[in-house]
Design an enzyme around this catalytic site. Structure first.
Site, mmCIF file in Angstrom:
data_model
loop_
_atom_site.group_PDB
_atom_site.id
_atom_site.type_symbol
_atom_site.label_atom_id
_atom_site.label_comp_id
_atom_site.label_asym_id
_atom_site.label_seq_id
_atom_site.Cartn_x
_atom_site.Cartn_y
_atom_site.Cartn_z
ATOM 1 N N LYS A 78 0.837 -1.203 0.000
ATOM 2 C CA LYS A 78 0.000 0.000 0.000
ATOM 3 C C LYS A 78 0.878 1.261 0.000
ATOM 4 O O LYS A 78 0.606 2.224 -0.719
ATOM 5 C CB LYS A 78 -0.952 -0.012 1.214
ATOM 6 C CG LYS A 78 -2.079 -1.023 1.017
ATOM 7 C CD LYS A 78 -2.869 -1.350 2.267
ATOM 8 C CE LYS A 78 -3.797 -2.536 1.968
ATOM 9 N NZ LYS A 78 -4.536 -3.051 3.090
ATOM 10 N N GLN B 21 -5.001 -2.136 9.229
ATOM 11 C CA GLN B 21 -4.821 -3.457 8.624
ATOM 12 C C GLN B 21 -5.381 -4.551 9.537
ATOM 13 O O GLN B 21 -5.040 -4.630 10.710
ATOM 14 C CB GLN B 21 -3.314 -3.692 8.356
ATOM 15 C CG GLN B 21 -3.021 -4.958 7.592
ATOM 16 C CD GLN B 21 -3.572 -4.936 6.167
ATOM 17 O OE1 GLN B 21 -3.435 -3.963 5.447
ATOM 18 N NE2 GLN B 21 -4.225 -6.018 5.771
ATOM 19 N N ASP C 197 -11.364 2.023 3.307
ATOM 20 C CA ASP C 197 -11.612 0.584 3.158
ATOM 21 C C ASP C 197 -13.103 0.301 2.963
ATOM 22 O O ASP C 197 -13.476 -0.806 2.567
ATOM 23 C CB ASP C 197 -11.148 -0.165 4.426
ATOM 24 C CG ASP C 197 -9.788 -0.827 4.240
ATOM 25 O OD1 ASP C 197 -9.398 -1.062 3.079
ATOM 26 O OD2 ASP C 197 -9.135 -1.121 5.259
#
Ligand code: NAP
Length: 290
Positions: free
Chosen positions: A52, A96, A119
């Site tokens: 990322k 995460q 997300d």
């Protein structure tokens, strides 16, 4: 059989994003900024976060990696999220997953400002997705829709089976495929571990999207001739012949299934790169909204 090439599609998307970023830079505006929170040092999570950060650099975004010890308390993590919510320099951030067992993932997701939830995991964004309102769509299903769009895959009126009902892949995927949109307008069935007659059900699908995390679970007898098959699964299995010591295996028995399909993704260069590109798209969207 034609391979749905997520690698080349995602490269196109990155180029488009990089072009937009250079226009932002030329106008002397602040470039998009993504932050990633990594708790602990799980090998797969380390890899995903490193990608990322690298992806951000490639398209010209700013990025910040926040590493926290696996022993951090839930409250300390919630405080860090509050800080990121209020940080004007950051357009969007991700935490995460998975998190260490002592931290409640739901509490963490609920603490993220929906305007920065790139997300697309927060209830507000999931709700907007269900209502068909503009929102951040979870990166993997969004990436698959983009793949269908760019390959002009016909989805209207097709029978689509989504195998797996997770909040981040299977469920939003089913919502997107059943929407009155293109791609979309499919007749969707969600299957899971309690589904009966899975082989027959999967074999009835014009479009089969598999996200269960069980290596090579979908065999040739579960695939309708001419079907479109999307393999989301990615399980690390030990492999001494690889420098990393492992290889990724999908949920579909690719070698035996591929010749039955009209289109199929492969575990490498399929859904993964599209997921990464989608996160960049969401970050750009967060920047544009502000
Ligand atoms: P998850 O949260 O573990 O959910 C798995 C789903 O599969 C559950 O709904 C489960 O059913 C169902 N399932 C498990 N075993 C089954 C079986 N034998 N028959 C039918 N259904 C079964 O998984 P996830 O987070 O969605 O991830 C799925 C896979 O996709 C993993 O390999 C993950 O690594 C991969 N993934 C890849 C990407 C990418 O970018 N390539 C992104 C995200 C995830 P129940 O609900 O009944 O338990």
């Amino acid at each position: 059989m034609q391979l749905l090439d997520g690698k080349s599609c995602s490269e196109q998307i990155r180029q488009e994003i990089a072009q937009t970023v250079s226009e932002i830079r030329a106008s002397k505006d602040r470039v998009p900024h993504l932050a990633a929170v990594l708790v602990g040092n799980d090998g797969a999570s380390e890899n995903y976060v490193a990608f990322k950060v690298k992806d951000c650099a490639e398209v010209g975004f700013d990025s910040t990696l926040i590493r926290l010890d696996a022993t951090i308390s839930e409250q300390e993590l919630l405080d860090k999220i509050d800080e990121l919510n209020r940080n004007e320099a950051i357009d969007g951030f991700i935490v995460q997953l998975p998190l260490p067992a002592h931290i409640d993932e739901n509490k963490v997701i609920l603490a993220i400002d929906p305007a920065k939830d790139v997300d697309g995991f927060c209830p507000e964004n999931v709700g907007k997705l269900s209502l068909g309102l503009p929102t951040f769509i979870s990166a993997t299903p969004n990436g698959i829709m983009e793949l269908f769009r760019r390959y002009d895959i016909e989805t209207e009126g097709k029978n689509c089976v989504v195998l797996g009902r997770s909040n981040i892949v299977g469920t939003p995927m089913a919502v997107l495929m059943s929407r009155n949109s293109n791609p979309g307008n499919a007749t969707v069935t969600i299957a899971h571990s309690r589904t009966k007659n899975l082989t027959e059900l999967c074999a009835s699908a014009d479009i089969l999207i598999v996200a269960i995390g069980k290596t090579e679970f979908v065999t040739a007898d579960m695939v309708k001739p001419g079907a479109v098959v999307v393999d989301v699964g990615q399980t690390r299995v030990p492999d001494d012949s690889k420098k990393s010591g492992f290889r990724n295996v999908g949920d579909v028995d690719f070698e035996n299934v591929k010749d039955k399909c009209s289109y199929i993704t492969y575990v490498t260069g399929g859904v993964g790169p599209m997921t990464r590109a989608s996160l960049l798209q969401n970050t750009l969207k967060a920047h544009q909204r502000r």
